[in-house]
Design an enzyme around this catalytic site. Structure first.
Site, short mmCIF file in Angstrom:
data_model
loop_
_atom_site.label_atom_id
_atom_site.label_comp_id
_atom_site.label_asym_id
_atom_site.label_seq_id
_atom_site.Cartn_x
_atom_site.Cartn_y
_atom_site.Cartn_z
CD GLU A 229 -31.73 5.94 -40.25
OE1 GLU A 229 -31.20 6.94 -40.74
OE2 GLU A 229 -32.70 5.38 -40.76
CG HIS A 253 -28.44 2.90 -47.66
ND1 HIS A 253 -28.09 3.50 -48.85
CD2 HIS A 253 -29.36 3.71 -47.11
CE1 HIS A 253 -28.77 4.63 -48.98
NE2 HIS A 253 -29.55 4.77 -47.95
#
Ligand code: BG6
Length: 487
Positions: A229, A253
């Site tokens: 990210e 996740h």
């Protein structure tokens, strides 16, 4: 007689199903998650005609706000993060369903009054859906309050991640929840599982005869699940210091996505068979070896407001995990995620073994030698690409890398899919648990995480905007991370 078994009448995931009447109670209604995802997501569902025929949304938080103020907060959230602007009749209708009640576990009366008011407005006996968008430390007290006040009756609960911070806290939370709610009414949410492309992993693998026969250790050399990210912690210092990337991204996740990549075919698409199969994957995972984990921290993290100057919280994790079963034994799964990295991507890469002989010269000698791979990019709307070697046009026999790519927009006329949260909130209202995590699966993931949580290696600094500490390259050797090279 046909040898095909048609199980397409399996009960789950019926097309166009619309939930019955609801009162939705949003805990943490003025927080970051509600602003970025939940309020815009609920408005989007309303616009799409997917919310119940009659519903009310009660926002709640510790700080007091009036109904009008909450509607303004919701409108600003939709304007900033929503798909469509908060305008016209659609917005007025939606805003009219919003009310607010300041409440905390020790003083639930205002919330009880607000829920009664909302139920009177809906009429009949609507279902209650409680969405706990609060920090993990607040889950247990809120659940107990729902039980003690009777609010839990006829209710379902969505619990945000991370579900606990280790095995003991996850077990304690499961126990507290099960004292109040039946497991069939518990929806532990992981919004990555609501992403269109994750559902498509099931379709890709099990609806096609093409891929599943090679989806195993005989053909696959390793798997990468890579979620770099570019954002930092975006002002979420308190949350992040107490959580870190392992708990925020990996145990939630990335390992949940791994469950779908590695699972055996479920017998039907109903919730139980799907969750049975992901749980079996987690059961077959070996406990983490701390030597197979790199923890990093971007330079500048300790200067952010609210972060301890000697913080050991990781903002980057790369890890190697193994699934010890017949399909995957000997195939490493490499996971990587971090904040303030060079690119934002969400990709699963299945890397295939080389053919036994290298007969063909390549058009470029650059290392590493290209391998066959399937890349599933699951950032909405996502795409899937098969990378292979092909002959370069011309008189000489030389090969170069080529790719066949499927893009949703090309095949499905740009029909807008539901975002992860939209899809999952809808599923929770419909009572479909297929894409929610189950208590045994979550507890097992904390169990395999225990060696890392009890003895974490020191964090290694990395420059913001980079690909993380160099140790992550050594971790994956002799393979290499496919990002950022392959698009
Ligand atoms: C959240 C994490 O669950 O997922 C965040 O708390 C992360 O730290 C986010 O940035 C990523 O999700 P998406 O779907 O917005 O890329």
């Amino acid at each position: 007689m046909s040898v095909l078994t048609d199980v397409s009448t399996a009960p789950a995931r019926e097309a166009g199903a619309r939930p019955g009447d609801h009162v939705i109670v949003l805990f943490g209604a003025t927080g970051d998650l509600a602003r970025r995802e939940l309020l815009p997501g609920l408005f989007q569902l309303a616009r799409a005609g997917l919310l119940p025929p009659r519903y009310r949304i009660v926002g709640t938080a510790r700080s007091p706000h009036g109904d009008e103020e909450f509607r303004r907060i919701a409108r600003d959230a939709v304007a900033e993060f929503g798909q469509t602007p908060p305008e016209g009749e659609a917005w007025r209708d939606f805003a009219g369903t919003l009310t607010f009640a300041a409440a905390e576990p020790a003083h639930p009366q205002p919330l009880m009054d607000a829920v009664s008011g909302a139920e009177r407005a809906v009429g009949g006996t609507p279902r209650r859906l409680f969405h706990l968008a609060v920090p993990p430390s607040g889950f247990e007290a809120t659940v107990r309050m729902l039980g003690a006040t009777g609010l839990a009756e006829h209710g379902r609960i969505i619990v945000e991640k991370p579900f606990g911070t280790d095995l003991a806290s996850a077990r304690a939370l499961n126990t507290a929840i099960h004292e109040v709610f039946d497991e069939s009414d518990v929806f532990r949410i992981d919004h990555f599982l609501g992403k269109e492309s994750v559902d498509n992993i099931l379709a890709f693998r099990f609806a096609n005869g093409l891929f599943e026969p090679i989806w195993n250790r005989n053909h696959i050399s390793h798997v990468q699940i890579d979620v770099p990210e570019t954002i930092g912690i975006e002002g979420r210092a308190a949350f992040f210091e107490g959580t870190g990337t392992y708990r925020d991204m990996i145990v939630t996740h990335l390992l949940q996505v791994l469950g779908f990549v590695a699972m055996e075919p479920p017998t039907t698409l109903a919730a139980k068979p799907i969750r049975d199969e992901t749980s079996k994957v987690f059961a077959a995972m070996a406990p983490l070896d701390v030597r197979d984990v790199v923890r990093g921290q971007y330079q500048g993290y300790r200067d952010e407001a609210g972060i301890a100057p000697d913080s050991q919280t990781e903002t980057f994790v790369a890890a190697r995990v193994e699934v010890e079963n017949w399909r995957w034994s000997g195939v490493p799964f490499f996971l990587r995620s971090g904040k303030s990295m060079a690119q934002r991507r969400q990709a699963v890469t299945i890397a295939f073994r080389e053919p036994p002989m290298r007969m063909f010269p390549l058009s470029s000698d650059t290392a590493p030698r290209p391998t066959n791979k399937l890349v599933i990019d699951f950032a909405d709307p996502g795409w899937i690409a098969a990378h292979f070697l092909a002959k370069e046009p011309g008189a000489t026999m030389r090969l170069g890398e080529a790719a066949m790519t499927f893009r949703y927009a090309d095949s499905f006329c740009n029909r807008r899919s539901l975002a992860g949260y939209e899809r999952l909130i809808l599923d929770a209202m419909l009572g479909d648990q297929s894409l929610f995590t189950r208590s045994d699966g979550i507890e097992r993931l904390w169990e395999i995480s225990a060696p890392l949580l009890s003895d974490p290696p020191p964090v290694q600094p990395y420059p913001a905007g980079s690909w993380g500490p160099d140790a992550a390259l050594k971790l994956i050797a002799p393979h290499h991370w496919f990002l950022p090279d392959d698009h």
